[in-house]
Design a protein around this motif. Structure first.
Motif, PDB file in Angstrom:
ATOM      1  N   LEU A 117       0.826  -1.206   0.000  1.00  0.00           N
ATOM      2  CA  LEU A 117       0.000   0.000   0.000  1.00  0.00           C
ATOM      3  C   LEU A 117       0.861   1.257   0.000  1.00  0.00           C
ATOM      4  O   LEU A 117       0.699   2.134  -0.864  1.00  0.00           O
ATOM      5  CB  LEU A 117      -0.929  -0.017   1.214  1.00  0.00           C
ATOM      6  N   VAL A 118       1.782   1.365   0.954  1.00  0.00           N
ATOM      7  CA  VAL A 118       2.581   2.598   1.042  1.00  0.00           C
ATOM      8  C   VAL A 118       3.551   2.696  -0.126  1.00  0.00           C
ATOM      9  O   VAL A 118       3.827   3.800  -0.627  1.00  0.00           O
ATOM     10  CB  VAL A 118       3.331   2.692   2.387  1.00  0.00           C
ATOM     11  N   GLY A 119       4.078   1.554  -0.577  1.00  0.00           N
ATOM     12  CA  GLY A 119       4.970   1.585  -1.739  1.00  0.00           C
ATOM     13  C   GLY A 119       4.253   2.035  -2.990  1.00  0.00           C
ATOM     14  O   GLY A 119       4.795   2.802  -3.796  1.00  0.00           O
ATOM     15  N   SER A 120       3.018   1.581  -3.175  1.00  0.00           N
ATOM     16  CA  SER A 120       2.232   1.981  -4.348  1.00  0.00           C
ATOM     17  C   SER A 120       1.908   3.463  -4.310  1.00  0.00           C
ATOM     18  O   SER A 120       2.041   4.166  -5.327  1.00  0.00           O
ATOM     19  CB  SER A 120       0.940   1.167  -4.411  1.00  0.00           C
ATOM     20  N   VAL A 121       1.481   3.951  -3.145  1.00  0.00           N
ATOM     21  CA  VAL A 121       1.178   5.385  -3.024  1.00  0.00           C
ATOM     22  C   VAL A 121       2.419   6.205  -3.324  1.00  0.00           C
ATOM     23  O   VAL A 121       2.385   7.187  -4.088  1.00  0.00           O
ATOM     24  CB  VAL A 121       0.631   5.703  -1.623  1.00  0.00           C
ATOM     25  N   ALA A 122       3.549   5.814  -2.728  1.00  0.00           N
ATOM     26  CA  ALA A 122       4.787   6.578  -2.918  1.00  0.00           C
ATOM     27  C   ALA A 122       5.247   6.569  -4.370  1.00  0.00           C
ATOM     28  O   ALA A 122       5.729   7.575  -4.889  1.00  0.00           O
ATOM     29  CB  ALA A 122       5.888   6.018  -2.011  1.00  0.00           C
ATOM     30  N   LEU A 139      11.643   7.046  -2.670  1.00  0.00           N
ATOM     31  CA  LEU A 139      10.556   7.270  -1.718  1.00  0.00           C
ATOM     32  C   LEU A 139       9.797   5.990  -1.363  1.00  0.00           C
ATOM     33  O   LEU A 139       9.426   5.802  -0.190  1.00  0.00           O
ATOM     34  CB  LEU A 139       9.598   8.328  -2.272  1.00  0.00           C
ATOM     35  N   PRO A 140       9.535   5.054  -2.304  1.00  0.00           N
ATOM     36  CA  PRO A 140       8.848   3.815  -1.899  1.00  0.00           C
ATOM     37  C   PRO A 140       9.618   3.030  -0.843  1.00  0.00           C
ATOM     38  O   PRO A 140       9.020   2.523   0.104  1.00  0.00           O
ATOM     39  CB  PRO A 140       8.748   3.034  -3.216  1.00  0.00           C
ATOM     40  N   ALA A 141      10.935   2.930  -0.992  1.00  0.00           N
ATOM     41  CA  ALA A 141      11.734   2.214   0.011  1.00  0.00           C
ATOM     42  C   ALA A 141      11.684   2.926   1.357  1.00  0.00           C
ATOM     43  O   ALA A 141      11.625   2.288   2.411  1.00  0.00           O
ATOM     44  CB  ALA A 141      13.185   2.089  -0.472  1.00  0.00           C
ATOM     45  N   LEU A 142      11.721   4.246   1.344  1.00  0.00           N
ATOM     46  CA  LEU A 142      11.633   5.010   2.579  1.00  0.00           C
ATOM     47  C   LEU A 142      10.284   4.765   3.266  1.00  0.00           C
ATOM     48  O   LEU A 142      10.219   4.563   4.484  1.00  0.00           O
ATOM     49  CB  LEU A 142      11.811   6.502   2.281  1.00  0.00           C
ATOM     50  N   ASP A 194      16.701   5.738  13.793  1.00  0.00           N
ATOM     51  CA  ASP A 194      15.376   5.336  13.324  1.00  0.00           C
ATOM     52  C   ASP A 194      14.660   6.437  12.546  1.00  0.00           C
ATOM     53  O   ASP A 194      13.891   6.135  11.621  1.00  0.00           O
ATOM     54  CB  ASP A 194      14.506   4.935  14.516  1.00  0.00           C
ATOM     55  N   SER A 195      14.877   7.698  12.937  1.00  0.00           N
ATOM     56  CA  SER A 195      14.108   8.794  12.350  1.00  0.00           C
ATOM     57  C   SER A 195      14.862   9.591  11.292  1.00  0.00           C
ATOM     58  O   SER A 195      14.246  10.418  10.615  1.00  0.00           O
ATOM     59  CB  SER A 195      13.646   9.756  13.460  1.00  0.00           C
ATOM     60  N   ILE A 196      16.178   9.363  11.160  1.00  0.00           N
ATOM     61  CA  ILE A 196      16.944  10.183  10.224  1.00  0.00           C
ATOM     62  C   ILE A 196      17.879   9.341   9.356  1.00  0.00           C
ATOM     63  O   ILE A 196      17.734   9.301   8.134  1.00  0.00           O
ATOM     64  CB  ILE A 196      17.756  11.261  10.987  1.00  0.00           C
ATOM     65  N   ILE A 197      18.850   8.673   9.968  1.00  0.00           N
ATOM     66  CA  ILE A 197      19.887   8.002   9.186  1.00  0.00           C
ATOM     67  C   ILE A 197      19.323   6.836   8.388  1.00  0.00           C
ATOM     68  O   ILE A 197      19.545   6.731   7.167  1.00  0.00           O
ATOM     69  CB  ILE A 197      21.031   7.521  10.101  1.00  0.00           C
ATOM     70  N   ALA A 198      18.577   5.933   9.031  1.00  0.00           N
ATOM     71  CA  ALA A 198      18.021   4.793   8.297  1.00  0.00           C
ATOM     72  C   ALA A 198      17.031   5.228   7.214  1.00  0.00           C
ATOM     73  O   ALA A 198      17.082   4.715   6.088  1.00  0.00           O
ATOM     74  CB  ALA A 198      17.362   3.811   9.276  1.00  0.00           C
ATOM     75  N   PRO A 199      16.114   6.173   7.483  1.00  0.00           N
ATOM     76  CA  PRO A 199      15.237   6.631   6.403  1.00  0.00           C
ATOM     77  C   PRO A 199      15.993   7.247   5.231  1.00  0.00           C
ATOM     78  O   PRO A 199      15.640   7.017   4.068  1.00  0.00           O
ATOM     79  CB  PRO A 199      14.351   7.679   7.096  1.00  0.00           C
ATOM     80  N   LEU A 200      17.036   8.021   5.518  1.00  0.00           N
ATOM     81  CA  LEU A 200      17.808   8.616   4.432  1.00  0.00           C
ATOM     82  C   LEU A 200      18.506   7.544   3.597  1.00  0.00           C
ATOM     83  O   LEU A 200      18.549   7.638   2.364  1.00  0.00           O
ATOM     84  CB  LEU A 200      18.834   9.600   4.984  1.00  0.00           C
ATOM     85  N   LEU A 201      19.057   6.527   4.262  1.00  0.00           N
ATOM     86  CA  LEU A 201      19.695   5.441   3.514  1.00  0.00           C
ATOM     87  C   LEU A 201      18.667   4.710   2.645  1.00  0.00           C
ATOM     88  O   LEU A 201      18.961   4.355   1.498  1.00  0.00           O
ATOM     89  CB  LEU A 201      20.360   4.455   4.476  1.00  0.00           C
ATOM     90  N   ALA A 202      17.469   4.485   3.191  1.00  0.00           N
ATOM     91  CA  ALA A 202      16.416   3.843   2.390  1.00  0.00           C
ATOM     92  C   ALA A 202      16.085   4.686   1.172  1.00  0.00           C
ATOM     93  O   ALA A 202      15.908   4.159   0.063  1.00  0.00           O
ATOM     94  CB  ALA A 202      15.170   3.628   3.250  1.00  0.00           C
ATOM     95  N   LEU A 203      16.009   5.999   1.354  1.00  0.00           N
ATOM     96  CA  LEU A 203      15.737   6.897   0.233  1.00  0.00           C
ATOM     97  C   LEU A 203      16.840   6.803  -0.820  1.00  0.00           C
ATOM     98  O   LEU A 203      16.554   6.699  -2.027  1.00  0.00           O
ATOM     99  CB  LEU A 203      15.631   8.336   0.739  1.00  0.00           C
ATOM    100  N   LEU A 204      18.089   6.845  -0.393  1.00  0.00           N
ATOM    101  CA  LEU A 204      19.206   6.827  -1.335  1.00  0.00           C
ATOM    102  C   LEU A 204      19.276   5.507  -2.098  1.00  0.00           C
ATOM    103  O   LEU A 204      19.659   5.475  -3.263  1.00  0.00           O
ATOM    104  CB  LEU A 204      20.513   7.086  -0.596  1.00  0.00           C
ATOM    105  N   VAL A 205      18.900   4.420  -1.441  1.00  0.00           N
ATOM    106  CA  VAL A 205      18.980   3.102  -2.085  1.00  0.00           C
ATOM    107  C   VAL A 205      17.780   2.840  -2.984  1.00  0.00           C
ATOM    108  O   VAL A 205      17.923   2.357  -4.113  1.00  0.00           O
ATOM    109  CB  VAL A 205      19.098   1.989  -1.016  1.00  0.00           C
ATOM    110  N   GLY A 206      16.574   3.154  -2.497  1.00  0.00           N
ATOM    111  CA  GLY A 206      15.375   2.756  -3.234  1.00  0.00           C
ATOM    112  C   GLY A 206      14.348   3.830  -3.475  1.00  0.00           C
ATOM    113  O   GLY A 206      13.225   3.525  -3.894  1.00  0.00           O
TER     114      GLY A 206
END
Length: 321
Positions: A69-74, A165-168, A151-163
C-alpha cells in the motif's frame, strides 16, 4: 535513469527534505503519514485472530499488505524534486526529536522532575517513567536521542538513497510496526514477530553507521571519538536489540557516562552522571552529526553531477569514434 543522475537527484531530495523538516517540523498528527500508518496497524491488530500461529501469519501478511500500500502510493506521487522533497520531509523527524529532548532538558534545568518524567514518557520512551530519578530521566532521553537519530533520520535517508521514496515509506511502516507490535508479551509476541525481524534486518547497516557518525562528531567536538567507537564495539551487544545498542553505546562513550535501563542493560563505563547539561552536550553531538550528513549529501550531489558529465562525454566520444 543514469546512475549519476539518480545519485544527484536523490541527494538533492534528501537535502531539501532535511531543510523542510528543520524549518517546518512535523504536521499535525491527524495529517502525519506515520500516524496514518499507525491507523493501518491498529486496524490489523483489532482484526487479528487469537491463536499464536494464526497471529504470526496475520502479522506478517498485514505488514506485507502495508508495504504494498505505502509503496504503491509513494511510487505514484509526482516525480518533481520539490514534491518528493516535501513528502520525504514528512517521514524524517530531526526537528521533532531535538525539540522533544530539549523539552525534557529544560524541565530538568528548572527542577521540575514531574514535568520531565511526563515529557519523557509522552514523546521519547515507552518504559514507565513515574519513579525515575533525575539522572535516569536524563539518561533515558539521551538514549532515545541516539537511537532515534538512527530510526528517524539516518536509516530513512539510507532507504531513500537506495530505493527512493517507496523504500523510505516501507522502512517507516516497518519501524512503526516494530514500535507498536514489537513487544514480547502474550498479546504481541506472535503478531509483531515478523515486523520486529524485518526492522532488525533493515537497521543492521544504519545503526552501525549512526554509531560511526556519532563517534566522528564526538571527535570533532572533544576528541573522544575513538573511545565512543570502542564503547559501541564493546557494549552494543548488551541490549536485546541487535541494533539499538550501537548508537546508544557510542553516545555513552562520547559523554563519558553510563546509560542504563533498569534490569535490562548498562552501556558505557564513564564517571559522569547524566543531567540536563549532559543532555545539551548530547544534542550538540547530534547537531554536528547532522552537519556531517548534510556535507555528505552535498558531496553526493557534486559526485552525481560529475558522473553524469563524465558519462555524457564518454558517450559523445564513443559516438564520434
Amino acid at each position: 535513469m543514469m546512475i549519476g543522475e539518480a545519485i544527484r537527484r536523490r541527494c538533492t531530495i534528501a537535502l531539501l527534505a532535511l531543510a523542510l523538516d528543520y524549518v517546518l517540523g512535523d504536521p499535525p498528527n491527524r495529517l502525519h503519514p506515520v500516524s496514518l500508518m499507525g491507523h493501518w496497524l491498529r486496524l490489523g491488530e483489532r482484526l487479528a485472530p487469537a491463536t499464536p500461529l494464526a497471529r504470526l501469519a496475520w502479522g506478517g501478511g498485514w505488514l506485507y499488505g502495508g508495504w504494498w500500500l505505502v509503496g504503491s502510493v509513494a511510487s505514484h506521487l509526482p516525480r518533481h524534486v520539490p514534491v518528493q522533497g516535501a513528502c520525504v520531509s514528512l517521514l524524517l523527524a530531526y526537528r521533532g526529536l531535538d525539540r522533544a529532548v530539549a523539552g525534557v532538558e529544560q524541565a530538568l534545568r528548572t527542577g521540575d522532575l514531574e514535568e520531565a518524567r511526563r515529557l519523557l514518557g509522552w514523546h521519547l520512551v515507552s518504559r514507565p517513567t513515574a519513579d525515575l530519578s533525575a539522572a535516569e530521566v536524563a539518561g533515558a532521553a539521551i538514549e532515545s536521542l541516539a537511537e532515534n537519530l538512527n530510526d528517524s533520520i539516518i536509516a530513512p535517508l539510507l532507504a531513500l538513497l537506495v530505493g527512493g521514496l517507496p523504500a523510505l515509506a516501507i522502512y517507516r511502516l516497518t519501524n512503526t510496526a516494530d514500535a507498536m507490535w514489537g513487544y514480547r508479551t502474550e498479546h504481541y509476541e506472535y503478531l509483531g514477530k515478523i515486523a520486529a525481524r524485518c526492522d532488525d534486518a533493515f537497521n543492521l547497516l544504519p545503526a552501525r553507521l549512526t554509531a560511526l557518525l556519532l563517534a566522528l562528531a564526538t571527535h570533532l567536538i572533544n576528541r573522544r571519538g575513538w573511545y565512543a567507537w570502542q564503547t559501541a564495539l564493546r557494549d552494543a551487544r548488551h541490549t536485546a536489540s541487535p541494533n539499538a545498542g550501537w548508537p546508544m553505546a557510542a553516545m555513552a562513550g562520547a559523554l563519558d557516562t553510563v546509560l542504563t535501563k533498569r534490569d535490562h542493560y548498562a552501556l558505557g563505563d564513564g564517571d559522569c552522571i547524566p543531567d540536563a547539561a549532559m543532555m545539551r552536550r548530547a544534542r550538540r553531538i547530534v547537531q554536528v552529526a547532522m552537519v556531517i550528513v548534510v556535507s555528505g549529501l552535498w558531496i553526493g550531489v557534486c559526485a552525481g553531477v560529475w558522473i553524469r558529465h563524465a558519462t555524457t562525454l564518454h558517450l559523445d566520444a564513443t559516438l564520434k569514434g
